[in-house]
Design a protein around this motif. Sequence first.
Motif, PDB file in Angstrom:
ATOM      1  N   GLU A  41       8.379   2.177   3.695  1.00  0.00           N
ATOM      2  CA  GLU A  41       9.096   0.971   4.108  1.00  0.00           C
ATOM      3  C   GLU A  41      10.055   0.452   3.044  1.00  0.00           C
ATOM      4  O   GLU A  41      10.778  -0.512   3.288  1.00  0.00           O
ATOM      5  CB  GLU A  41       8.103  -0.108   4.533  1.00  0.00           C
ATOM      6  CG  GLU A  41       7.313   0.318   5.764  1.00  0.00           C
ATOM      7  CD  GLU A  41       6.281  -0.695   6.207  1.00  0.00           C
ATOM      8  OE1 GLU A  41       6.157  -1.775   5.583  1.00  0.00           O
ATOM      9  OE2 GLU A  41       5.580  -0.405   7.196  1.00  0.00           O
ATOM     10  N   THR A  42      10.033   1.063   1.874  1.00  0.00           N
ATOM     11  CA  THR A  42      11.000   0.783   0.820  1.00  0.00           C
ATOM     12  C   THR A  42      11.513   2.135   0.329  1.00  0.00           C
ATOM     13  O   THR A  42      10.862   3.165   0.533  1.00  0.00           O
ATOM     14  CB  THR A  42      10.382  -0.015  -0.349  1.00  0.00           C
ATOM     15  OG1 THR A  42       9.221   0.676  -0.833  1.00  0.00           O
ATOM     16  CG2 THR A  42       9.979  -1.422   0.086  1.00  0.00           C
ATOM     17  N   SER A  43      12.653   2.121  -0.323  1.00  0.00           N
ATOM     18  CA  SER A  43      13.229   3.405  -0.741  1.00  0.00           C
ATOM     19  C   SER A  43      12.379   4.101  -1.801  1.00  0.00           C
ATOM     20  O   SER A  43      12.385   5.320  -1.890  1.00  0.00           O
ATOM     21  CB  SER A  43      14.667   3.230  -1.232  1.00  0.00           C
ATOM     22  OG  SER A  43      14.708   2.382  -2.362  1.00  0.00           O
ATOM     23  N   ARG A  44      11.648   3.334  -2.572  1.00  0.00           N
ATOM     24  CA  ARG A  44      10.734   3.896  -3.577  1.00  0.00           C
ATOM     25  C   ARG A  44       9.361   3.299  -3.355  1.00  0.00           C
ATOM     26  O   ARG A  44       9.222   2.097  -3.158  1.00  0.00           O
ATOM     27  CB  ARG A  44      11.237   3.589  -4.989  1.00  0.00           C
ATOM     28  CG  ARG A  44      12.537   4.338  -5.300  1.00  0.00           C
ATOM     29  CD  ARG A  44      13.109   3.918  -6.606  1.00  0.00           C
ATOM     30  NE  ARG A  44      13.744   2.615  -6.382  1.00  0.00           N
ATOM     31  CZ  ARG A  44      14.585   2.043  -7.220  1.00  0.00           C
ATOM     32  NH1 ARG A  44      14.883   2.629  -8.344  1.00  0.00           N
ATOM     33  NH2 ARG A  44      15.114   0.870  -6.956  1.00  0.00           N
ATOM     34  N   GLY A  45       8.362   4.149  -3.374  1.00  0.00           N
ATOM     35  CA  GLY A  45       6.992   3.691  -3.128  1.00  0.00           C
ATOM     36  C   GLY A  45       6.264   3.360  -4.412  1.00  0.00           C
ATOM     37  O   GLY A  45       6.801   3.454  -5.510  1.00  0.00           O
ATOM     38  N   LYS A  46       5.011   2.947  -4.235  1.00  0.00           N
ATOM     39  CA  LYS A  46       4.153   2.680  -5.385  1.00  0.00           C
ATOM     40  C   LYS A  46       4.012   3.957  -6.210  1.00  0.00           C
ATOM     41  O   LYS A  46       4.031   5.028  -5.644  1.00  0.00           O
ATOM     42  CB  LYS A  46       2.769   2.236  -4.900  1.00  0.00           C
ATOM     43  CG  LYS A  46       2.753   0.865  -4.275  1.00  0.00           C
ATOM     44  CD  LYS A  46       1.399   0.527  -3.674  1.00  0.00           C
ATOM     45  CE  LYS A  46       0.317   0.408  -4.717  1.00  0.00           C
ATOM     46  NZ  LYS A  46      -0.981  -0.001  -4.140  1.00  0.00           N
ATOM     47  N   PRO A  47       3.982   3.855  -7.506  1.00  0.00           N
ATOM     48  CA  PRO A  47       3.796   2.676  -8.336  1.00  0.00           C
ATOM     49  C   PRO A  47       5.091   1.945  -8.724  1.00  0.00           C
ATOM     50  O   PRO A  47       5.046   1.016  -9.533  1.00  0.00           O
ATOM     51  CB  PRO A  47       3.118   3.226  -9.585  1.00  0.00           C
ATOM     52  CG  PRO A  47       3.694   4.590  -9.740  1.00  0.00           C
ATOM     53  CD  PRO A  47       3.876   5.090  -8.317  1.00  0.00           C
ATOM     54  N   SER A  79       0.815  -1.210   0.000  1.00  0.00           N
ATOM     55  CA  SER A  79       0.000   0.000   0.000  1.00  0.00           C
ATOM     56  C   SER A  79       0.849   1.262   0.000  1.00  0.00           C
ATOM     57  O   SER A  79       1.951   1.279   0.551  1.00  0.00           O
ATOM     58  CB  SER A  79      -0.907   0.006   1.235  1.00  0.00           C
ATOM     59  OG  SER A  79      -1.684   1.187   1.275  1.00  0.00           O
ATOM     60  N   GLY A  80       0.299   2.294  -0.583  1.00  0.00           N
ATOM     61  CA  GLY A  80       0.908   3.615  -0.535  1.00  0.00           C
ATOM     62  C   GLY A  80       0.503   4.371   0.719  1.00  0.00           C
ATOM     63  O   GLY A  80       0.904   5.512   0.916  1.00  0.00           O
TER      64      GLY A  80
END
Length: 135
Positions: A81-87, A53-54
Amino acid sequence: LNQKFGISLDHEAVGQAKNALYTQRLPIIRPITEVVAFCQSCLDAGAPVAVVSGSSRTEVTKTLEAIELADKIETLVCQGETSRGKPHTEPFAHAADLLKVDYRDCLVLEDSIPCIEGVQSIGMSSILIPNQMLK
Protein backbone atom coordinates in the motif's frame (compact mmCIF):
# COMPACT_ATOMS: atom_id res chain seq x y z
CA LEU A 1 16.58 -12.35 -1.10
CA ASN A 2 17.44 -14.34 -4.17
CA GLN A 3 20.19 -11.91 -5.10
CA LYS A 4 21.39 -11.42 -1.54
CA PHE A 5 21.72 -15.15 -0.83
CA GLY A 6 22.49 -16.40 -4.35
CA ILE A 7 19.34 -18.53 -4.58
CA SER A 8 16.41 -18.66 -6.96
CA LEU A 9 13.15 -19.06 -5.10
CA ASP A 10 9.86 -18.42 -6.87
CA HIS A 11 8.48 -15.47 -4.88
CA GLU A 12 4.91 -16.29 -5.90
CA ALA A 13 5.24 -19.88 -4.66
CA VAL A 14 6.87 -18.74 -1.41
CA GLY A 15 4.09 -16.19 -0.89
CA GLN A 16 1.41 -18.80 -1.49
CA ALA A 17 3.07 -21.20 0.93
CA LYS A 18 3.34 -18.46 3.55
CA ASN A 19 -0.34 -17.58 3.13
CA ALA A 20 -1.38 -21.23 3.39
CA LEU A 21 0.63 -21.67 6.58
CA TYR A 22 -0.80 -18.43 7.98
CA THR A 23 -4.36 -19.55 7.25
CA GLN A 24 -3.67 -22.91 8.87
CA ARG A 25 -2.31 -21.24 12.02
CA LEU A 26 -4.98 -18.52 12.27
CA PRO A 27 -7.15 -20.43 14.79
CA ILE A 28 -4.27 -20.61 17.27
CA ILE A 29 -3.26 -16.93 17.08
CA ARG A 30 -3.23 -15.40 20.53
CA PRO A 31 -2.90 -11.70 21.16
CA ILE A 32 -0.14 -10.17 23.22
CA THR A 33 -2.43 -9.25 26.10
CA GLU A 34 -0.50 -6.16 27.14
CA VAL A 35 -0.45 -4.76 23.60
CA VAL A 36 -4.20 -5.30 23.15
CA ALA A 37 -4.86 -3.69 26.54
CA PHE A 38 -2.67 -0.71 25.63
CA CYS A 39 -4.44 -0.28 22.28
CA GLN A 40 -7.81 -0.50 23.99
CA SER A 41 -6.80 2.13 26.56
CA CYS A 42 -5.69 4.43 23.73
CA LEU A 43 -8.98 3.91 21.92
CA ASP A 44 -10.97 4.46 25.13
CA ALA A 45 -9.11 7.75 25.62
CA GLY A 46 -9.95 8.82 22.06
CA ALA A 47 -6.40 8.48 20.76
CA PRO A 48 -6.10 7.36 17.15
CA VAL A 49 -4.64 3.89 16.57
CA ALA A 50 -3.32 2.35 13.36
CA VAL A 51 -1.81 -0.97 12.39
CA VAL A 52 1.20 -0.95 10.07
CA SER A 53 2.07 -4.40 8.77
CA GLY A 54 4.25 -6.18 6.27
CA SER A 55 1.37 -8.61 5.73
CA SER A 56 -1.50 -8.26 3.29
CA ARG A 57 -4.65 -6.35 4.26
CA THR A 58 -6.56 -9.65 4.14
CA GLU A 59 -4.16 -11.30 6.61
CA VAL A 60 -4.14 -8.28 8.91
CA THR A 61 -7.93 -8.08 8.92
CA LYS A 62 -8.23 -11.80 9.68
CA THR A 63 -5.75 -11.41 12.55
CA LEU A 64 -7.59 -8.41 13.97
CA GLU A 65 -10.86 -10.37 13.73
CA ALA A 66 -9.25 -13.32 15.54
CA ILE A 67 -8.17 -11.09 18.43
CA GLU A 68 -11.41 -9.08 18.39
CA LEU A 69 -9.93 -5.74 17.33
CA ALA A 70 -11.13 -5.55 13.72
CA ASP A 71 -14.11 -3.36 14.51
CA LYS A 72 -12.02 -1.03 16.67
CA ILE A 73 -8.98 -0.22 14.52
CA GLU A 74 -9.95 1.39 11.26
CA THR A 75 -6.60 2.64 9.96
CA LEU A 76 -4.42 -0.03 8.39
CA VAL A 77 -1.31 0.32 6.25
CA CYS A 78 -0.44 -3.06 4.79
CA GLN A 79 1.93 -4.73 2.35
CA GLY A 80 1.90 -3.12 -1.06
CA GLU A 81 0.00 0.00 0.00
CA THR A 82 3.08 2.23 -0.03
CA SER A 83 5.91 2.28 -2.54
CA ARG A 84 8.33 0.97 0.09
CA GLY A 85 7.36 -1.51 2.77
CA LYS A 86 8.57 -2.14 6.28
CA PRO A 87 11.14 -1.65 7.68
CA HIS A 88 11.26 1.59 5.64
CA THR A 89 9.67 4.58 7.36
CA GLU A 90 7.16 5.20 4.55
CA PRO A 91 4.36 2.92 5.86
CA PHE A 92 4.64 4.43 9.35
CA ALA A 93 4.66 7.98 7.99
CA HIS A 94 1.64 7.15 5.83
CA ALA A 95 -0.26 5.83 8.87
CA ALA A 96 0.49 9.03 10.80
CA ASP A 97 -0.64 11.09 7.81
CA LEU A 98 -3.89 9.11 7.56
CA LEU A 99 -4.49 9.69 11.26
CA LYS A 100 -3.54 13.37 10.87
CA VAL A 101 -1.01 13.00 13.70
CA ASP A 102 2.39 14.68 13.86
CA TYR A 103 5.20 12.13 13.78
CA ARG A 104 6.50 13.46 17.10
CA ASP A 105 3.17 12.52 18.68
CA CYS A 106 3.31 8.89 17.50
CA LEU A 107 4.21 5.89 19.63
CA VAL A 108 5.06 2.79 17.62
CA LEU A 109 4.89 -0.69 19.16
CA GLU A 110 7.10 -2.89 17.01
CA ASP A 111 8.91 -6.23 17.14
CA SER A 112 11.59 -5.31 14.61
CA ILE A 113 14.75 -3.41 15.51
CA PRO A 114 15.15 -2.03 11.94
CA CYS A 115 11.60 -0.63 12.14
CA ILE A 116 12.30 0.86 15.58
CA GLU A 117 15.43 2.55 14.23
CA GLY A 118 13.49 3.81 11.22
CA VAL A 119 10.59 5.36 13.11
CA GLN A 120 12.96 6.98 15.57
CA SER A 121 14.82 8.54 12.64
CA ILE A 122 11.64 10.42 11.65
CA GLY A 123 10.84 11.56 15.18
CA MET A 124 8.42 8.87 16.31
CA SER A 125 8.74 7.29 19.73
CA SER A 126 8.80 3.53 19.94
CA ILE A 127 8.65 0.50 22.19
CA LEU A 128 10.27 -2.79 21.18
CA ILE A 129 7.83 -5.67 21.74
CA PRO A 130 9.59 -9.05 21.85
CA ASN A 131 8.42 -11.34 19.06
CA GLN A 132 6.40 -14.10 20.71
CA MET A 133 7.04 -16.43 17.77
CA LEU A 134 10.77 -16.47 18.51
CA LYS A 135 10.41 -17.64 22.10
